[in-house]
Write a protein that holds these residues in place. Structure first.
Motif, short mmCIF file in Angstrom:
data_model
loop_
_atom_site.label_atom_id
_atom_site.label_comp_id
_atom_site.label_asym_id
_atom_site.label_seq_id
_atom_site.Cartn_x
_atom_site.Cartn_y
_atom_site.Cartn_z
N GLY A 67 -10.62 4.54 -6.59
CA GLY A 67 -10.12 3.20 -6.34
C GLY A 67 -8.92 3.22 -5.42
O GLY A 67 -8.31 4.26 -5.17
N ASP A 68 -8.57 2.04 -4.92
CA ASP A 68 -7.41 1.92 -4.04
C ASP A 68 -6.13 1.69 -4.82
O ASP A 68 -5.05 2.13 -4.43
CB ASP A 68 -7.62 0.77 -3.05
N ILE A 69 -6.25 0.96 -5.95
CA ILE A 69 -5.09 0.61 -6.77
C ILE A 69 -5.36 1.07 -8.19
O ILE A 69 -6.36 0.67 -8.80
CB ILE A 69 -4.83 -0.91 -6.75
N LEU A 70 -4.49 1.89 -8.73
CA LEU A 70 -4.63 2.41 -10.08
C LEU A 70 -3.59 1.73 -10.97
O LEU A 70 -2.39 1.78 -10.69
CB LEU A 70 -4.43 3.92 -10.09
N LYS A 119 -3.01 5.35 -1.38
CA LYS A 119 -3.16 5.11 -2.81
C LYS A 119 -1.96 4.35 -3.36
O LYS A 119 -0.80 4.66 -3.05
CB LYS A 119 -3.32 6.43 -3.57
N THR A 120 -2.24 3.39 -4.22
CA THR A 120 -1.20 2.57 -4.83
C THR A 120 -1.32 2.68 -6.34
O THR A 120 -2.43 2.59 -6.88
CB THR A 120 -1.35 1.10 -4.39
N GLN A 151 0.84 -1.20 0.00
CA GLN A 151 0.00 0.00 0.00
C GLN A 151 0.87 1.25 0.00
O GLN A 151 1.82 1.36 0.77
CB GLN A 151 -0.91 0.00 1.23
N GLY A 152 0.55 2.18 -0.89
CA GLY A 152 1.32 3.41 -1.00
C GLY A 152 2.45 3.35 -2.00
O GLY A 152 3.08 4.38 -2.28
N ASP A 153 2.73 2.17 -2.57
CA ASP A 153 3.80 2.06 -3.56
C ASP A 153 3.40 2.74 -4.86
O ASP A 153 2.23 2.75 -5.26
CB ASP A 153 4.11 0.59 -3.87
N PHE A 154 4.39 3.30 -5.53
CA PHE A 154 4.26 3.71 -6.93
C PHE A 154 5.17 2.75 -7.67
O PHE A 154 6.37 2.94 -7.74
CB PHE A 154 4.69 5.17 -7.12
N PHE A 155 4.59 1.68 -8.22
CA PHE A 155 5.33 0.49 -8.65
C PHE A 155 5.45 0.47 -10.17
O PHE A 155 4.44 0.50 -10.87
CB PHE A 155 4.58 -0.76 -8.17
#
Length: 427
Positions: A181-184, A214-215, A67-71
């Motif tokens: 959303g939670d994951i984009l 936000k992820t 959670q919170g990653d910009f992957f």
């Protein structure tokens, strides 16, 4: 300093896993010939002719996103990136392995997918939101933000087929990034719209990075975007993860992959030999490392001294380049450009970087080895090796006289107040 960095990394890993991809594999059947009738089909079956070949796209892919990653997910065309994203988004089903998602996942894989040109912009927002799994009331709550971001307030009751391509892109992109959303999940979308809209998107990504809830999962060919936005990344090659973790290592490895000519590997032993070298190095450059000479906690009153150890045996002009990364605030405050080296073989060169002008912070020295460009029209040297996370140099500048917020200290630059408007008019 090293313990501080390890501690920060551990805190990142303690956040909950919102996307877990475990041992995922995927292949497709590609037809090679088609039976013209039942008789031919039976003959092919008796001869063991399948009429198709199997293309293995992904091989045992595993990674976790917190959670919170910009992957970031990067790789050359055909590496399997888009297939992986479609599996993550539930469009494809993996043959082996599993994908676990915690929270609402909003995929944005292809621009305009799910849009109907015969419906109005307003109707398409609700249609697309429904396809993403949102209720009518949830879309009501998002609608104004979506339209405002797309800058299409005066056009929402017109049919989509009357929109320009740029307007359609802005609307589709706005639905994706403004959906709550939670994951984009974003695939190759950082160049949408005109320059003004791209600046707005850039501001959005800068803000979303600050939201720990936000992820974002980003697939892109832009290594500048990976280094700017992402905190973690993976590199996929031929359906396998070949680099994972530090975004700079992954981005630089991708750059090297693109400098290599496309080859069809038939000897597995050759591939194994390539993988024996650490990330960023190869048979061509088996050694490149930054060794600190100064203390790893300097006070900045003296230049930071370090040695760059390298090995290169080709009798052609070659260069090194060094960059200083500001880990805490981001950016590259120092870049040496390409500097000619004259000693072939295994050697080291001593360098120093003055720190007097900097405030306190955490810094990393990275280096690359470069040669003249293969493209004669290019003025920039080509990178053939780089220092990865393990063979770069991390240090922390600490001095009580310094501040922590800005990069440059008051000794380096100080703003001057030249007077009020009244004082200027009197003079």
């Amino acid at each position: 300093m090293a313990s501080r960095i390890v501690k920060d990394s551990q805190q990142s890993e303690e956040t909950p896993v919102v996307l877990s991809v475990q041992h995922v594999s995927k292949s497709f059947k590609l037809p090679t010939e088609q039976a013209t009738g039942l008789k031919q089909a039976v003959i092919n079956w008796t001869k063991g002719i399948k009429g198709y070949k199997v293309q293995h796209v992904l091989h045992d892919i595993s990674f976790d996103v917190h959670q919170g990653d910009f992957f970031g997910i990067v790789g050359r065309n055909g590496s399997g990136k888009s297939t992986l994203l479609k599996i993550i988004s539930g469009i494809y089903t993996p043959e082996n392995g599993k994908v676990d998602v915690k929270g609402t996942l909003v995929p944005f894989i292809e621009l305009g997918v799910g849009f109907n040109p015969e419906l109005t912009g307003r109707e398409n927002v609700y249609l697309n939101g429904a396809l993403l799994g949102f209720s009518h009331d949830e879309i009501d709550a998002m609608y104004d933000d979506i339209v405002e971001f797309a800058e299409l307030e005066d056009f929402m009751d017109q049919k989509l087929k009357n929109y320009s391509s740029g307007m359609q892109v802005r609307l589709a992109f706005s639905v994706a990034i403004k959906a709550q959303g939670d994951i984009l999940v974003l695939d190759e979308v950082l160049a949408v719209g005109d320059e003004a809209f791209q600046r707005k998107c850039d501001n959005f990504f800068t803000e979303i990075k600050k939201n720990p809830k936000k992820t974002v999962i980003l697939v892109t060919h832009s290594m500048e975007s990976v280094k700017k936005y992402c905190n973690k990344a993976i590199l996929i090659k031929d359906g396998n993860i070949v680099a994972s973790g530090d975004k700079n290592d992954v981005a630089d490895r991708y750059t090297l992959e693109n400098l290599k000519p496309t080859e069809k590997h038939t000897e597995r032993d050759n591939d194994k030999k390539t993988e024996e070298y650490p990330v960023g190095l190869s048979k061509r450059v088996p050694m490149l490392r930054v060794h600190p000479v100064s203390s790893l906690t300097p006070d900045g009153t003296e230049p930071f001294v370090f040695d760059l150890e390298y090995e290169f045996n080709e009798k052609i002009p070659f260069y090194f380049a060094v960059s200083l990364l500001d880990i805490k605030r981001g950016g590259i405050p120092v870049d040496s450009g390409s500097i000619l080296l004259k000693e072939y073989g295994h050697h080291s060169v001593r360098c120093s970087i003055p720190l007097e002008m900097f405030n306190n912070g955490q810094f990393k020295i990275i280096a690359s080895l470069r040669v003249d460009p293969s493209d004669e029209s290019s003025d920039e040297t080509e990178m053939i090796a780089y220092t990865n996370e393990e063979n770069s140099c991390l240090f922390a500048l600490r001095n009580k006289r310094n501040k922590d917020y800005a990069l440059l200290s008051d000794r380096a630059i100080t703003m001057q107040v030249l007077g009020t408007d009244k004082e200027h008019s009197n003079s």
